[in-house]
Structure formats: structure tokens, C-alpha cells
Design a protein around this motif. Structure first.
Motif, PDB file in Angstrom:
ATOM      1  N   ILE A 171     -70.878 -70.046   1.557  1.00 46.43           N
ATOM      2  CA  ILE A 171     -70.069 -70.184   2.773  1.00 46.43           C
ATOM      3  C   ILE A 171     -70.095 -68.851   3.536  1.00 46.43           C
ATOM      4  CG2 ILE A 171     -67.868 -69.507   1.632  1.00 46.43           C
ATOM      5  CD1 ILE A 171     -68.097 -72.368   4.164  1.00 46.43           C
ATOM      6  N   PHE A 172     -70.093 -68.920   4.841  1.00 48.88           N
ATOM      7  CA  PHE A 172     -70.096 -67.730   5.719  1.00 48.88           C
ATOM      8  C   PHE A 172     -71.369 -66.883   5.608  1.00 48.88           C
ATOM      9  CE2 PHE A 172     -65.486 -68.609   5.446  1.00 48.88           C
ATOM     10  CZ  PHE A 172     -65.238 -68.801   6.798  1.00 48.88           C
ATOM     11  N   SER A 173     -72.435 -67.470   5.036  1.00 50.08           N
ATOM     12  CA  SER A 173     -73.688 -66.699   5.008  1.00 50.08           C
ATOM     13  C   SER A 173     -74.677 -67.197   6.053  1.00 50.08           C
ATOM     14  CB  SER A 173     -74.333 -66.770   3.615  1.00 50.08           C
ATOM     15  OG  SER A 173     -74.813 -68.082   3.359  1.00 50.08           O
ATOM     16  N   ARG A 174     -74.327 -68.269   6.737  1.00 48.62           N
ATOM     17  CA  ARG A 174     -75.174 -68.784   7.818  1.00 48.62           C
ATOM     18  C   ARG A 174     -74.334 -69.729   8.671  1.00 48.62           C
ATOM     19  NH1 ARG A 174     -76.987 -74.245   7.074  1.00 48.62           N
ATOM     20  NH2 ARG A 174     -76.471 -75.011   5.000  1.00 48.62           N
ATOM     21  N   PRO A 175     -74.751 -69.958   9.923  1.00 47.00           N
ATOM     22  CA  PRO A 175     -74.033 -70.967  10.715  1.00 47.00           C
ATOM     23  C   PRO A 175     -74.261 -72.339  10.093  1.00 47.00           C
ATOM     24  CG  PRO A 175     -75.449 -69.579  12.108  1.00 47.00           C
ATOM     25  CD  PRO A 175     -75.829 -69.313  10.684  1.00 47.00           C
TER      26      PRO A 175
END
Ligand SMILES: *Cc1c(COP(=O)(O)O)cnc(C)c1O
Length: 355
Positions: A171-175
Motif C-alpha cells: 500500500i502507498f508504494s504506487r498509485p
């Protein structure tokens, strides 16, 4: 000596996030009280939850109609809450590792489970690409990043039924296109916060469709209705998550996190592929940007303990692989710097040169 934290979880957090959380544990907002001592209903704490929810929505571009929840129980409790709330007759599961298997096991307590595909035949070294999603199932469950095996599904699937995703470790490592999911969940201790809080992003109109009674605490509607305040939430981990969300935003958001993840993982995979001693374990098209798994080539197996000791002596922390894969795993979550990865690469090169 500088330490580089490659732990798989609980794992690295930005230093300033740790410092701000530590400060609030000593004195929350100048109140003279610790964050640990205040009521979660105190007027100062509600804004912490509200701001964390707002930043979730902003950073992930979450559309209308979704709620963001902060719960207890870890991702492991979601393995049970998901089928409790969504499985009426039949659910589909993609089996990409130990966590996915555990999720599937819980679902079997509630109804029929169809395993649409599995990569167990090759010890979960790849993400199955060809599978049919049964249109009559209540949902499809996937694990987007397989923390243990170093594989990642970097695509938001098109599906005729709601997709429910365990995104604990990416989570929160790519759109992501949240509109393609019915529910997304994860334990915070990989890429969001310290251990102790679970995040859930749920599409509200999918709730309330199963006929079974659901115990109050396990019913997502309870937490949607009460804004994660039905009972006492884990205040310190939520505060820590808020600091990290602010950090992500200040760095440039999830697009910037993705750019850094690509840069870090390319540097490390390039070295794994070049170095005569090592080889990667995940198939190239399934390689994770978050958990990078590698082993010594067969002819160098006896160097296992020696490399671990050498890496430790160079300040590398947590690079021992999970027992199911062996070898090494470098977890490179958002807070890992390029410098940290370069230090690991230098260690691998130096070790190679000594052989
Ligand atoms: C760590 C992990 C879990 C388990 O999380 P807990 O919060 O400890 O229950 C589940 N799924 C994935 C993908 C994980 O990496």
C-alpha cells in the motif's frame, strides 16, 4: 556504524515519523499529557483520525462511496472478516503464497471457495496471469504483494465481481485505481505505521448483503457508522500512521513513492543478476519492488552463513530470507533510501570480490 533496516515487518519508518510519534508520547499537542494517556474521544484526538482518513483519500485518490477504517486484529483478522461480511455462497481466491493461503482457509469456514489459480507448484515464485474469474462468485480475493516470496501484482485487475485485496506490504508504494476494488486491507506494520493498527478501505454499498448475523465488532458497518471509534482504537499507531501519511505527501505522494521503489528495486535486481554468487528467486515478470528475494547459486550454497555475517558487519539489518524461501530478502519499503540499497549492493560486490 549506520544501520540499514531491511526487515520485512515491522519495518523501516522515516526517522521524522518516529521522532514525532515519540514526542507525542511524551507530550501530546502541548497538553502536558502523553498520547498514551488521553481519551480517544478527547477533542484533540478526533482530528488525528479525521486527518489520517482525509490523507488516505487524498493520496490514494479514493472515490466517493468508500470508507477508510482503522481497526485492530491485523491483516489476519481481515482474513476472517472479509468472508464473514461478503461471502454468501461462493468466493474466488488467487493463491500466491502463505498469506493468500491463510486468507482462503478462513473463507472455507463460511462457504464454497474456488481457487482460481495457484503458483504453489513452483513455491510461489510467480504470479499466475491466466485465470478465469467466476462471475457468480461473491468476490475475488488477491494478495497484491507476497512479502515472503518477493512477488507482486502491479496491476489493478478488471473483474466482473468485486476484488478484495490484501495490500499489507505494498500500500502507498504506487498509485492504485481504488474504484476497481470492493475492499482493500492491510496490517500497518509494513509500509504505513508501527504494528497495532489495520487499515481497511471499503466500498459502502457492498456491505449488508449477506444473510448471516455478524457479531458487532466483526461487522464493517459498525466501524463505518462509528468512524473507527466504536471501541477504543489503537491511538499511538494511528498517530504514527498520520505522521507517515504527511511524510508521503510532503515527498510528492504515491507517484514519487513509486518512482523511488522502481529506482531502488532496479538497482538491487541489476546487482543480483550481475553478481556471480547470487540469483533472484522470483520470476522476472513477477518481481516485487518491496521485498527483494535472492539466494546463493547452487555452487556457492556453503557461503550462506558467511554472507549473512558479512552483511551484518556492514550494517545490513534483516536481510535473512524467510524460512520458506531461504537465502536473503531485502525489504525496501517507502522509507528505504537509495543510499541504503547502494550500501547493500556495495556489500554484495565486496563479498563477491573476496571469493
Ligand atoms: C504481514 C502480512 C500479513 C499478516 O499481517 P498481520 O497484521 O500480522 O496479521 C498478511 N498479509 C500480508 C501480505 C503480509 O505481508
Amino acid at each position: 556504524m549506520k544501520k540499514y533496516n531491511f526487515n520485512a515487518g515491522p519495518s523501516i519508518l522515516p526517522r521524522e515519523v518516529i521522532e514525532k510519534t515519540a514526542q507525542a508520547c511524551l507530550d501530546f499537542n502541548g497538553s502536558g499529557l502523553s498520547l498514551m494517556e488521553i481519551s480517544h474521544r478527547a477533542k484533540d484526538f478526533q482530528p488525528v483520525v479525521d486527518e489520517a482518513v482525509a490523507l488516505f483519500k487524498e493520496l490514494l485518490d479514493i472515490p466517493e462511496g468508500y470508507s477508510v477504517l482503522f481497526l485492530g486484529g491485523g491483516a489476519s483478522l481481515e482474513f476472517c472478516m472479509v468472508p464473514y461480511n461478503f461471502l454468501e455462497k461462493k468466493a474466488a481466491y488467487l493463491n500466491t503464497g502463505v498469506w493468500a493461503t491463510k486468507a482462503q482457509k478462513e473463507a472455507k469456514l463460511f462457504g464454497e471457495v474456488v481457487e482460481v489459480a495457484s503458483s504453489k507448484d513452483k513455491n510461489f515464485t510467480y504470479i499466475p496471469r491466466q485465470f478465469e474469474i467466476p462471475a457468480d462468485a461473491d468476490y475475488l480475493h488477491i494478495t497484491t504483494n507476497n512479502t515472503i516470496y518477493g512477488t507482486e501484482l502491479l496491476k489493478d485487475l478488471d473483474s466482473p465481481i468485486p476484488v478484495i485485496a490484501d495490500m499489507s506490504s505494498d500500500i502507498f508504494s504506487r498509485p492504485i485505481d481504488v474504484s476497481k476494488y470492493g475492499l482493500i486491507y492491510g496490517g500497518a506494520q509494513k509500509n504505513l505505521s508501527m504494528a497495532g493498527v489495520t487499515f481497511v478501505i471499503v466500498k459502502e454499498d457492498l456491505l449488508g448483503k449477506v444473510s448471516r448475523p455478524i457479531p458487532t465488532m466483526l461487522d464493517y458497518r459498525t466501524h463505518v457508522k462509528k468512524g473507527s471509534m466504536f471501541n477504543t482504537p489503537p491511538v499511538v499507531p494511528i498517530y504514527c500512521a498520520l505522521q507517515n501519511l504527511k511524510w508521503i505527501k510532503a515527498q510528492g505522494g504515491v507517484k514519487e513513492m513509486e518512482k523511488r521503489a522502481i529506482e531502488r528495486s532496479e538497482i538491487l535486481y541489476t546487482e543480483i543478476d550481475r553478481n556471480k554468487l547470487f540469483r533472484g528467486t522470483a520470476e522476472p515478470d513477477s518481481r516485487s519492488r518491496m521485498n527483494i528475494t535472492f539466494v546463493l547459486k547452487d555452487e556457492y550454497q556453503e557461503l550462506q552463513d558467511e554472507f549473512l555475517a558479512f552483511a551484518t558487519s556492514k550494517g545490513m539489518v534483516g536481510v535473512k530470507g524467510h524460512r520458506d524461501v531461504g537465502g536473503f530478502r531485502a525489504s525496501c519499503y517507502n522509507a528505504m533510501s537509495v543510499e541504503g540499497v547502494q550500501a547493500l549492493v556495495a556489500t554484495m560486490k565486496e563479498f563477491e570480490a573476496s571469493k
